[in-house]
Design an enzyme around this catalytic site. Structure first.
Site, PDB file in Angstrom:
ATOM      1  N   LYS A  46       0.843  -1.197   0.000  1.00 37.28           N
ATOM      2  CA  LYS A  46       0.000   0.000   0.000  1.00 37.28           C
ATOM      3  C   LYS A  46       0.881   1.251   0.000  1.00 37.28           C
ATOM      4  CE  LYS A  46      -0.432   0.023   5.049  1.00 37.28           C
ATOM      5  NZ  LYS A  46      -1.368  -0.106   6.191  1.00 37.28           N
ATOM      6  N   TYR A 274      15.028  31.252   5.321  1.00 37.75           N
ATOM      7  CA  TYR A 274      13.860  31.965   5.821  1.00 37.75           C
ATOM      8  C   TYR A 274      13.962  32.200   7.324  1.00 37.75           C
ATOM      9  CZ  TYR A 274      11.293  31.169   1.450  1.00 37.75           C
ATOM     10  OH  TYR A 274      10.878  31.168   0.150  1.00 37.75           O
TER      11      TYR A 274
END
Length: 382
Positions: A46, A274
């Site tokens: 999955k 940042y």
């Protein structure tokens, strides 16, 4: 031999890649199959095989004799079928009423979690002229997620008896705390599950496939071994808990890597990235990497994260942004633009495990692997 899953040459692809080692994958499968008392594994593929590539993984393990694959969604199952995977595919994470016809058409083996769903599947199978369509019933033995509650087993028995086109082939459950081999939670769940099996047998039902064990339980709880196990994370070379690593030798399948894009000299006091969350305490060499949180390299790794450059560790400095990450290569002798950078994996004598990276990012390795972005090419080493 190398294979790239995208139609691009190695010269033109992104420098940030997830390298998938199929030799390690095969080795892990053999190790875990040897641990299983029954010798049968349902390999969980999955979430695109936890980010490793579901079709690639399934094809490689078919060659090893794997006959069972588990997925979460109908889309994931459809992808395997469209790729020519014809062996058993199990739908583990539930389904809705409107999906039953396609479940039958794709010849999937669904985990039935609600008594009413059995009747819907029976009608869909009958409409498709199937008179022996196998289903597995998932018992909620205490995880309080999808599953038939023990109190509803009499209704389940009646539904099975009333069905004409489906066959109760298997019974399973989910263990909530398999990572602790002495967990009283697991003891209680196995007690509930075994009682449910006895109730079904007393009603004349003999499921031929019984499965409980996930990666941790397969290695740590032999009382959870029936005749099928469902390893996920361990197949990809990562022990879900330390006790697993102590008992079996697993090889990580994915190496997440990139290359140095730029190196710049930053005077002492320079802010990086940042918010200037890092300020250079000395004159420093700052390396810029073309990888960020859009690729699955988490923002939290600006706090204590490390990468491997030229066989040595270099710290992540400044904020991890969407597309770029900065590292301090001041102490890496000879660091140059184009150098390979290991985000997790092995280089020389240094190893950075995705388990360690996950802890720094305050998450788990499952999530780290599953969120390696789609724009990251998977490069296959066979």
């Amino acid at each position: 031999r190398w294979e790239i899953q995208l139609s691009m040459s190695i010269e033109t692809q992104r420098p940030t890649i997830a390298e998938i080692d199929l030799g390690a994958l095969r080795s892990n499968f053999r190790v875990l199959r040897a641990v299983a008392a029954h010798g049968e594994l349902m390999v969980v593929v999955k979430a695109d095989a936890y980010g490793h590539g579901a079709v690639t993984v399934a094809r490689a393990l078919l060659d090893e004799g794997c006959r069972h694959f588990g997925v979460a969604t109908l889309d994931e199952a459809r992808e395997l079928r469209e790729a020519g995977i014809r062996t058993r595919v199990y739908l583990q994470a539930g389904f809705f009423a409107e999906q039953v016809a396609e479940i039958v058409a794709l010849d999937l083996t669904p985990f039935v979690f609600e008594v009413s769903m059995l009747g819907l599947l029976d009608r869909a199978a009958a409409s498709a002229a199937r008179n022996d369509f196998p289903i597995h019933v998932k018992i909620d033995s205490g995880a309080t997620r999808l599953g038939v509650m023990p109190a509803d087993i009499p209704d389940l028995i009646q539904a099975v008896r009333s069905a004409s086109a489906v066959r109760l082939e298997g019974v399973c459950t989910l263990l909530a705390n398999a990572g602790d081999p002495k967990s009283p939670i697991t003891d209680a769940q196995l007690g509930v599950f075994n009682k449910a099996i006895e109730t079904l047998k007393a009603a004349g039902m003999r499921p031929s496939v019984i499965h409980v064990a996930n990666s941790a339980a397969l290695v740590l709880r032999y009382d959870s071994h029936f005749n099928l196990a469902r390893p996920g994370l361990a197949i990809y070379g990562l022990p879900p808990v330390a006790a697993v690593r102590e008992r079996v030798e697993l090889r990580p399948v994915m190496t997440f890597k990139t290359r140095l894009m730029q190196i710049k000299r930053a005077p002492a006091g320079s802010g990086v990235g940042y918010g200037h969350t890092f300020v250079a305490p000395r004159e420093s060499l700052i390396g810029v990497l073309p990888v960020g949180y859009a690729d699955g390299y988490r923002r939290g790794l600006q706090h204590g994260g490390e990468v491997i450059v030229r066989g040595a560790r270099a710290p992540v400095v400044g904020a991890v942004s969407m597309d770029l990450t900065t590292i301090d290569v001041t102490d890496i002798a000879g660091a140059s633009v184009g150098d390979e950078v290991i985000l997790w994996g092995e280089s020389g004598n240094e190893v950075i495990s995705v388990n360690d990276v996950a802890r720094l990012a305050q998450t788990i390795s499952y999530e780290m692997l599953c969120t390696v972005g789609k724009r990251v090419p998977r490069v296959i080493r066979s």
